[in-house]
Design an enzyme around this catalytic site. Structure first.
Site, PDB file in Angstrom:
ATOM      1  N   ALA A 122      -2.301   0.138   1.335  1.00 20.41           N
ATOM      2  CA  ALA A 122      -3.109   0.798   2.364  1.00 20.41           C
ATOM      3  C   ALA A 122      -4.504   1.190   1.897  1.00 20.41           C
ATOM      4  O   ALA A 122      -5.207   1.909   2.600  1.00 20.41           O
ATOM      5  CB  ALA A 122      -2.377   2.038   2.886  1.00 20.41           C
ATOM      6  N   ARG A 129      -7.061  -0.818   1.564  1.00 23.03           N
ATOM      7  CA  ARG A 129      -8.122  -1.646   2.133  1.00 23.03           C
ATOM      8  C   ARG A 129      -7.581  -2.498   3.271  1.00 23.03           C
ATOM      9  O   ARG A 129      -6.374  -2.563   3.497  1.00 23.03           O
ATOM     10  CB  ARG A 129      -8.730  -2.546   1.051  1.00 23.03           C
ATOM     11  N   TYR A 150       2.574 -18.421   1.032  1.00 17.68           N
ATOM     12  CA  TYR A 150       2.429 -17.246   1.904  1.00 17.68           C
ATOM     13  C   TYR A 150       3.276 -17.387   3.173  1.00 17.68           C
ATOM     14  O   TYR A 150       4.021 -16.479   3.551  1.00 17.68           O
ATOM     15  CB  TYR A 150       0.954 -17.077   2.244  1.00 17.68           C
ATOM     16  N   LYS A 153       6.567 -15.092   4.345  1.00 19.57           N
ATOM     17  CA  LYS A 153       6.590 -14.340   5.598  1.00 19.57           C
ATOM     18  C   LYS A 153       7.724 -14.813   6.508  1.00 19.57           C
ATOM     19  O   LYS A 153       8.304 -14.005   7.252  1.00 19.57           O
ATOM     20  CB  LYS A 153       5.247 -14.465   6.315  1.00 19.57           C
TER      21      LYS A 153
END
Length: 254
Positions: A13, A15, A160, A164
């Protein structure tokens, strides 16, 4: 439970999207744990923007269960109540530039492993650490951050996307197991966000193309995604669990 009564953990958290989510919760009056891995200065800036009485920056590598457990203890001691809401947002070692990503002939398994650990292992740890308190309260809100690329893998983010996709499976499995205890588990899948540190290397031409092909004719912002995260944490979503809501202006339609 109203948002202002919740204690919210947002991982990663300091950025980008994580900071936007943390600040959105802060604006509702919720207590916010601003988790960071390395960037203490930026995390403390987020806390300052929310207010020191309602936010706390805690360093922890969410891939490490002991550090995650310690984070939950620190949060409880500081706010005098346990974490009620978890947003699994942390992104490990990834930047969004398709031209720089390895394809099938060059990608290594350890790149997949990195994303599995950053997505699934991290969420596994936060859920394990927070479950007992949520069960005791008969309330919990888990929001996992995904991507619309699972449905529309137009860029070679193989590691990635796969991480996910696995997180989506984990989301649905946990929704089934934890539902009887008043705990909902959902996913929010944004499009390419304009613009964060992670997407800073994305060519402007890509954002232009997205705007042209998206029904709303705009690139999604971190604030757009943050608003939907608030929905899944709020009483308005009390009958929703195991769902993946794509937030990308209509580029991907389920």
């Amino acid at each position: 439970m109203d948002l202002k009564e919740q204690v919210v953990l947002v991982t990663g958290a300091s950025r980008g999207l994580g900071a936007a989510i943390a600040k959105a919760f802060g604006e509702t009056g919720a207590k916010v744990v601003v988790n960071y891995f390395m960037n203490k200065e930026k995390a403390e800036e987020v806390v300052e923007q929310i207010g020191n009485e309602r936010a706390l920056a805690i360093q922890a590598d969410v891939r490490n269960l002991e550090e995650v457990n310690a984070l939950f203890v620190k949060a409880r001691n500081y706010f005098k109540k346990p974490i009620t809401t978890i947003v699994n947002n942390a992104l490990i070692d990834f930047t969004f530039n398709g031209e720089l990503r390895n394809k099938l002939d060059s990608i290594k398994w350890n790149e997949f492993q990195t994303q599995f650990e950053g997505s699934v292992k991290a969420a596994f740890h936060t859920l394990q650490a927070g479950r007992a308190d949520m069960v005791n309260q008969n309330f919990g809100r888990i929001i996992n951050i995904g991507t619309n690329l699972v449905q529309n893998p137009v860029v070679p983010y193989h590691d990635y996307n796969t991480g996910k996709a696995a997180l989506l499976g984990f989301t649905r499995s946990m929704a089934k197991e934890l539902g009887p205890n008043g705990i909902t588990v959902n996913m929010v899948s944004g499009g390419l966000l304009n613009k964060t540190d992670a997407s800073a290397e994305t060519p402007d031409a890509v954002f232009k193309l997205i705007k042209e092909e998206t029904p709303l004719q705009k690139a999604t912002t971190p604030e757009d995604v943050a608003d939907v995260v608030l929905f899944f944490a709020s009483p308005l979503s009390r009958a929703v669990t195991g769902q993946n809501l794509v937030v990308d202006g209509g580029l991907v339609m389920n």
